[in-house]
Design a protein around this motif. Sequence first.
Motif, short mmCIF file in Angstrom:
data_model
loop_
_atom_site.label_atom_id
_atom_site.label_comp_id
_atom_site.label_asym_id
_atom_site.label_seq_id
_atom_site.Cartn_x
_atom_site.Cartn_y
_atom_site.Cartn_z
N TYR A 274 2.10 -15.55 -5.88
CA TYR A 274 1.03 -15.59 -5.45
C TYR A 274 1.13 -16.19 -3.96
CZ TYR A 274 -4.29 -15.48 -4.97
OH TYR A 274 -5.47 -15.49 -4.43
N PRO A 275 0.58 -15.79 -2.82
CA PRO A 275 -0.39 -14.73 -2.76
C PRO A 275 0.48 -13.46 -2.26
CG PRO A 275 -0.62 -15.94 -0.63
CD PRO A 275 0.50 -16.65 -1.56
N LYS A 276 1.69 -12.92 -2.54
CA LYS A 276 2.02 -11.89 -2.24
C LYS A 276 2.19 -10.63 -3.42
CE LYS A 276 5.94 -14.01 0.41
NZ LYS A 276 7.29 -13.99 0.62
N ALA A 277 1.26 -9.70 -2.96
CA ALA A 277 0.93 -8.68 -3.95
C ALA A 277 2.01 -7.64 -3.71
CB ALA A 277 -0.27 -8.12 -4.03
N THR B 201 0.87 -1.20 0.08
CA THR B 201 -0.10 0.07 -0.05
C THR B 201 0.89 1.29 0.06
OG1 THR B 201 -0.26 0.08 2.39
CG2 THR B 201 -1.79 -1.16 1.10
N LYS B 202 -0.02 2.30 0.01
CA LYS B 202 0.80 3.62 0.03
C LYS B 202 2.13 3.72 0.94
CE LYS B 202 0.01 8.66 0.04
NZ LYS B 202 -1.00 9.77 0.44
N GLY B 203 3.07 4.24 0.53
CA GLY B 203 4.41 4.34 1.58
C GLY B 203 5.05 3.21 1.33
N ASN B 204 4.63 2.10 0.71
CA ASN B 204 5.42 0.98 0.58
C ASN B 204 5.20 -0.09 1.93
OD1 ASN B 204 6.85 -1.10 -1.02
ND2 ASN B 204 8.80 -0.69 -0.07
N VAL B 205 4.18 0.14 2.41
CA VAL B 205 3.59 -0.31 3.89
C VAL B 205 2.84 -1.71 3.23
CG1 VAL B 205 2.07 -0.35 5.81
CG2 VAL B 205 3.46 1.63 5.17
N LEU B 206 3.27 -2.81 3.86
CA LEU B 206 2.75 -4.31 3.40
C LEU B 206 1.36 -4.49 4.35
CD1 LEU B 206 5.83 -6.49 2.68
CD2 LEU B 206 4.44 -4.98 1.35
N GLN B 207 0.42 -4.95 3.96
CA GLN B 207 -0.96 -5.13 4.48
C GLN B 207 -1.21 -6.53 4.34
OE1 GLN B 207 -4.65 -4.18 2.39
NE2 GLN B 207 -4.73 -2.43 3.68
N SER B 208 -1.83 -6.94 5.51
CA SER B 208 -2.08 -8.51 5.50
C SER B 208 -3.66 -8.31 5.40
CB SER B 208 -1.55 -9.20 6.78
OG SER B 208 -0.33 -9.43 6.97
N ARG B 209 -4.35 -9.26 4.52
CA ARG B 209 -5.46 -9.25 4.25
C ARG B 209 -6.11 -10.48 4.55
NH1 ARG B 209 -7.24 -4.79 1.26
NH2 ARG B 209 -9.01 -6.00 0.56
N THR C 52 -10.65 -10.80 -0.67
CA THR C 52 -10.09 -10.56 0.42
C THR C 52 -10.99 -9.05 1.08
OG1 THR C 52 -8.35 -9.26 -0.47
CG2 THR C 52 -8.03 -11.75 -0.34
N LEU C 53 -10.37 -8.74 2.28
CA LEU C 53 -10.74 -7.53 2.94
C LEU C 53 -9.58 -7.23 3.91
CD1 LEU C 53 -12.15 -8.94 5.24
CD2 LEU C 53 -14.37 -7.98 4.44
N SER C 54 -9.40 -5.88 4.11
CA SER C 54 -8.53 -5.44 5.27
C SER C 54 -9.18 -5.08 6.48
CB SER C 54 -7.73 -4.24 4.67
OG SER C 54 -8.87 -3.07 4.44
N LYS C 55 -8.08 -4.78 7.43
CA LYS C 55 -8.93 -4.46 8.86
C LYS C 55 -8.58 -3.05 8.89
CE LYS C 55 -8.40 -8.78 10.82
NZ LYS C 55 -7.79 -9.66 12.11
N THR C 56 -9.48 -2.39 9.79
CA THR C 56 -9.50 -0.82 10.29
C THR C 56 -8.22 -0.91 11.33
OG1 THR C 56 -11.21 -0.89 11.93
CG2 THR C 56 -11.74 -0.64 9.67
N SER C 57 -8.20 0.41 11.94
CA SER C 57 -6.97 0.56 12.62
C SER C 57 -7.53 -0.10 14.18
CB SER C 57 -6.53 1.96 13.01
OG SER C 57 -7.83 2.60 13.22
N SER C 58 -8.79 -0.36 14.42
CA SER C 58 -9.37 -1.01 15.54
C SER C 58 -9.28 -2.54 15.68
CB SER C 58 -10.69 -0.42 15.90
OG SER C 58 -11.59 -0.78 14.70
#
Length: 695
Positions: free
Chosen positions: A438-441, A288-296, A361-367
């Motif tokens: 796959y599954p590393k985007a 994601t933005k800033g080259n941050v890796l997000q687990s989904r 897939t979906l992501s999680k919020t900060s909470s």
Amino acid sequence: MKLLSVLLAALTVTNSLAAWTSTPFSPASVPLAVRSPYINAWLAQGAGTALNDNWATFWTGSIVGWAGYVRVDGKVFLTMGAPSVPGVTAPTKATQTDMTFTATSSKFTLTAGPVRIVYTFLSPVTPSDLLRQSIPFAYMSVTAVSLDGASHSVQLYTDISAEWASGDNSLLVNWSTSLGSILTHQVQLQTQSQFTEVNDHIQQGSVFYSVNNGTDITYQTGQDTVLRAQFINNGRLANTQDTAFRAVSDRWPVFAFAKDFGTVGTTATAPVVFSVGHIRDPAAQYVTKGNVLQSRSSFFFSQLSTPAAVINFFLNDFANATGTAAAFDSKVNSDSAKIASNYAGLVSLSIRQAFAACELTLSKTSSGAFNTSDVLLFMKEISSDGNMNTVDVIFPAWPVLLYTNPQLGKFLLDGLFQYQATGLYPNKWSVHDLGSHYPKALGHNDGGDEAMPVEESGNMVIMALSYAQKTGDLSQLRTYFGLLDQWTQFLITDSLIPANQISTDDFAGPLANQTNLAIKGIVGIRHVSFIAMAEIARLTGDTTRANNYTSIATSYVQQWQTQAIASGGQHLTLNYGNSASWGLAYNLFGDKLLKLNLFPQSIYDMQTAWYKTKINSFGLPLDTRHTYTKSDWEIWTAGIVDTTLRNQIITAVVKYASDGMSSQPLGDWYETSNGAVEGFRARPVVGGHLALLIL
């Protein structure tokens, strides 16, 4: 349903090398549990292999043990798989009498002495129900009925092996059995690694094999030969668990259930229903933005928080799933039959395969809550590469999404758009894929992905507009118009005279001045002009840009014709100036699909007449460099020619799909001279076989 029954009956054929009938035809490999890149089990039947002639296999061809027996009045019959059990009287093989497949299921009928046994493998396809579509589980249901008017005592046995859990049989696995209203065997690798594959099997998560509990159900885990001998000798299992965890190939641990049907008469028993699936969390990694890796996570976790909840929901949803599948199958067959009677079989064979390459897939919020407004669909480039969301794989598969639920296409494109909107990708054209494995985007921040500049830029523009036209949803166009315009600027520069580069048919090698590739670029430019006129001009009054793009596209078509038509005026060339060459101009399909009318009818008429002189027994060659073809592009081409040639092409592709010359899941690359497979298998691009349904 009447129409479906009539159609299937009309298409039933007798397997030429076997003693059963196959409806609508006999494919090289029959889908059993085909739901995700990792629940992907097939019966490799070639020219004729019954359910009890061979083991089920993963799409790669590696065995995923799945065995079955029935015991009728004390006599045991082999019904599934190819097990060998020393020290017991060898079971008699049940006789397979027919096999039927639809878009969602495969059904096998076998005779075990005086009793008929029916196995139905249902892999639900519910494109408009994201919860159900996201669950990577499939059903196996079994019924029994007496054939001779008498009553018979019948018991059923089934097991899966630890091979389902790994791509390397030397690795250690452990397992457990959950008891309660549902019995569940769970097996997984002892040492796991997130987002990692071995031989295309994920090295993460667990496999689950389940059935509703009851006094007529017994279970057992342990060595394959021990459990199978237990059933053969006793008609039931011992309700015990083996805790000697070990490697997959060390005394082959299996996970079994037995069902006692009791006394079976001339009315078919209610089906006993088993589920098999694979769950892992997280499911994918995304940059994601800033080259941050997000687990989904898998979408279903937003409503079903544990594997037990998933299994409970899935098993108890069987009646609904069966009814929904029947309605879906009926619609697919009805719509396909309006085009050609034999088209329905090809479409039905393609649908499960296409969807099984995809995961919601979906992501999680900060909470830590699931963000249900952030849904991304990921697609694995199965067999040809392990890439993730490959644009030129999504593009040929696109028709299955437009036909079943265009929103899924939006979720698929969103991941590509979002990544490139971060600015992490440095090239001025569209990225080739979201990740090499796959599954590393993880993207391609160095710009070193496989370069298909015109191909991928044109693909993204065409798909984005086709989604908007189909749904009326302009949000994606509004959000990413800057990217679309950037790619169009590149197409204006590079598409009329394409530089030496590869296209989606990269196996054929690079080529300069590709006629068909230029079509894609020109259509892409006109698409963006349409976007500008339909939306941007309305919002901003920017009619200048819209009119400029329209003028460029129109001018390019005129210039293209002077270079793309062979000197004799009989056909389009493969590449400019090479009048002896020709190829499938399948990119004209985009002009037809979106009704842009950029290219004159004379081009379509010319190509139709030419292709009629070049079609071989198994289809139209891709181009003059080889005699091989791609089945997806053939069906796209069938959408730009007359009805007579269209039906010839469909018949040729079906002939290939049913020729029995391979035993792999449907491949899209094959020889038109003899129907032999060139390469590729189980790829989602067979979604392109639905192209005629979206015109």
